[in-house]
Design an enzyme around this catalytic site. Structure first.
Site, PDB file in Angstrom:
ATOM      1  N   ASP A 214       0.870  -1.177   0.000  1.00 53.43           N
ATOM      2  CA  ASP A 214       0.000   0.000   0.000  1.00 53.43           C
ATOM      3  C   ASP A 214       0.910   1.231   0.000  1.00 53.43           C
ATOM      4  OD1 ASP A 214      -1.366   2.250   0.861  1.00 53.43           O
ATOM      5  OD2 ASP A 214      -2.488   1.231   2.436  1.00 53.43           O
TER       6      ASP A 214
ATOM      7  N   GLN B 128       1.003   6.517   1.010  1.00 54.03           N
ATOM      8  CA  GLN B 128       1.798   7.572   1.645  1.00 54.03           C
ATOM      9  C   GLN B 128       3.238   7.588   1.129  1.00 54.03           C
ATOM     10  OE1 GLN B 128       0.362   9.768   3.416  1.00 54.03           O
ATOM     11  NE2 GLN B 128      -1.543   8.767   4.028  1.00 54.03           N
TER      12      GLN B 128
ATOM     13  N   CYS C 241      -7.705   6.158  10.690  1.00 57.28           N
ATOM     14  CA  CYS C 241      -7.998   4.848  10.089  1.00 57.28           C
ATOM     15  C   CYS C 241      -6.989   3.790  10.510  1.00 57.28           C
ATOM     16  CB  CYS C 241      -8.088   4.933   8.567  1.00 57.28           C
ATOM     17  SG  CYS C 241      -9.532   5.807   7.978  1.00 57.28           S
TER      18      CYS C 241
END
Lengths: 414, 139
Positions: A206, A209, A372
């Site tokens: 992921d 960022q 989150c």
């Protein structure tokens, strides 16, 4: 090295391309430090999207007319540009989604639901964003696969011994954040991917960022899947990317069905189109794809290394300023090569939401909450934290304003 | 602006720092808990009814969270004394904001109304009209 890069980065000129940064509320100019949530959009990106609507708008693929051909080429070429940006082999490996969350869901549903079963293991990290944590938790429930989490140590880094313990021959997939949106930790994603591959497992990274603020090379990482979002990298909302190795994407069933993704349809059955269109049914986000391409052009004009150096330098400054305050607790590793451009913290005696409200009185935009990563906050032993996150247009003066505003919170809550 | 923050007037800060009726009742008629998952605010409300089984005689609360949620619970614990369960159910978010006496920014309304929702849900569960384990403020 980074100092030299920094000198050549003209923040003033960069800020000129963001009229929103000139906005004032109650006579105070906005200090935008919520970039890990979404970044602001520079004029060239807004212009590219409005030019598209003014000059080239049409639905894509099946149109014979000029405008449709033009829109189709723009949309398809945006895939090529993304592929080039992250060093993928080509557009076949670049699927446009809504955001990183949808990219994660695409793999979870199209691959996970079909391939996993009891006895299989999914390995995540304790610092996963809900985007992967909740998604794989659900897939685990539906398939009987077991979901395990690589522990973090006291500094907010992954415990790689625990990773080596968890990733075993039963492991089918590893999903890890490249950069933590809460701790700022930059994870050794290449090493994690190698570990997964040694045990025949896939690796999903992921990069929400990471891609906005550092050079990312999916081939060097050797990730099987890699995901990120347009709106966190100076691009528009509504578009995300799923990179996947071509042979894996070819083997996978579609996740969503409909028009635009088929080869042949009869009343009885359908066959699927080529990559990446197989995974992009319906009218896609054409203007957003144009905007994403413009954002990549804009970022590369500045240079990803310089963006990374600037962001790390502002984050280091913020970390040092906040660390020198006795009543501030900061989460995540110390500034260094494995820390990205954000700082999550708490001020003793002040709830994060109250702190964010007081910051807002100074028109300083920060985020307060669990970002989150609720289980991670449970582990840290706090219900919430305040997060200041930086981008290419932020300055030391803005960090100073943040630190100065802490005094108001202290005065109110002392 | 600075200390002029409209949300943090003296009354709110006073109730936050010196919460009234903080703790637990010895023999509550009903007890209920709730949370605001976005913020991590938590409130437990104990309510003791009078002999008429309608009028609220005592209220106590315990909780953890931001100033707005905790001050609201403290003020509500005073406000509810003497009210009937029906009057409690008639309260809405505007009443809570009036009680707080400050402008609550839209993103913080959930913090403000948590205690009221916990009390209302607790009363409904007591009256057999609701079946939830824990109240959560909706997103």
């Amino acid at each position: 090295m980074s100092q030299q890069n920094l000198e050549s980065l003209d923040v003033g000129a960069i800020r000129d391309e963001f009229p929103i940064l000139e906005r004032e509320f109650d006579g105070q100019q906005v200090v935008y430090l919520d970039n890990a949530a979404t970044t602001q959009t520079p004029d060239p990106v807004v212009d590219a999207m409005s030019d598209y609507y003014r000059e080239s708008n049409a639905n894509i693929h099946r149109g014979i007319h000029h405008l449709s051909q033009e829109a189709s080429i723009l949309y398809e070429e945006a895939h090529d540009r993304v592929a080039e940006f992250i060093n993928a082999d080509g557009r076949e490996e670049v699927i446009f989604t809504k955001n990183t969350t949808e990219s994660e869901n695409l793999v979870a549903y199209a691959w996970g639901l079909n391939e996993l079963g009891p006895g299989d293991r999914v390995v995540l990290t304790e610092m996963e964003h809900h985007a992967s944590l909740v998604t794989w938790q659900q897939i685990g429930e539906k398939t009987g696969a077991d979901v395990e989490y690589i522990r973090i140590d006291d500094d907010g880094r992954l415990d790689m011994d625990h990773a080596r313990e968890l990733i075993d021959d039963d492991t089918a997939i590893l999903s890890a954040v490249h950069v933590s949106n809460t701790l700022g930790t930059v994870n050794p994603v290449s090493e994690l991917t190698d570990l997964a591959h040694e045990h025949g497992a896939l690796s999903f990274i992921d990069g929400a960022q990471a891609v906005p603020n550092r050079p990312v090379d999916v081939e060097a990482i050797d990730a099987d899947f890699y995901a990120f979002s347009g709106h966190k990298m100076a691009g528009p909302t509504g578009i995300g990317v799923l990179y996947g190795k071509q042979h894996l994407l070819e083997e996978m069933e579609p996740y969503l069905y409909g028009g635009g993704m088929i080869r042949k349809v009869t009343y009885e059955e359908s066959t699927w189109g080529d990559l990446p269109w197989k995974f992009e049914p319906g009218t896609p986000q054409i203007a957003e794809a144009v905007g994403l391409e413009a954002a990549i052009d804009w970022l590369e004009d500045i240079g990803m290394e310089r963006i990374q150096a600037h962001e790390e330098e502002i984050a280091r400054y913020a970390y040092e300023q906040l660390e020198s305050e006795e009543d501030v607790e900061i989460y995540g590793p110390e500034p260094g090569p494995d820390r990205g451009g954000l700082v999550s913290f708490n001020v003793e005696g002040v709830h994060a939401h109250d702190l964010a409200s007081i910051m807002n009185d100074h028109t300083i935009a920060v985020r307060a909450g669990d970002h989150c990563t609720q289980p991670l906050h449970d582990k840290l032993g706090v219900p919430a934290s305040t997060r200041a996150s930086f981008y290419v247009y932020n300055t030391r003066e803005e960090v100073d304003k943040l630190v100065a505003a802490l005094d108001d919170a202290r005065q109110l809550f002392a | 602006m600075g200390l002029g923050s409209d949300m943090y007037r003296q009354q709110i800060l006073d109730h936050y720092k010196n919460p009234r009726n903080y703790g637990e009742l010895e023999d509550p008629t009903f007890t209920h808990i709730g949370e605001n998952p976005m913020c991590g605010d938590e409130i437990r409300m104990d309510v003791k009814l009078g002999d008429d089984e309608e009028t609220i005689e005592h209220v106590a609360f315990k909780g953890d969270g931001c100033a707005i949620s905790q001050a609201s619970a403290s003020m509500l614990s005073k406000e509810l004394r003497g009210k009937t369960l029906e009057e409690l159910q008639e309260m809405n978010r505007d009443d809570v904001i009036d009680m707080l006496g400050v402008d609550i920014s839209p993103m913080r309304v959930k913090c403000a109304v948590l205690a009221e929702k916990v009390a209302q849900d607790g009363a409904e569960i007591y009256q057999g009209e609701l079946d939830v384990e824990k109240t959560t403020t909706e997103d």
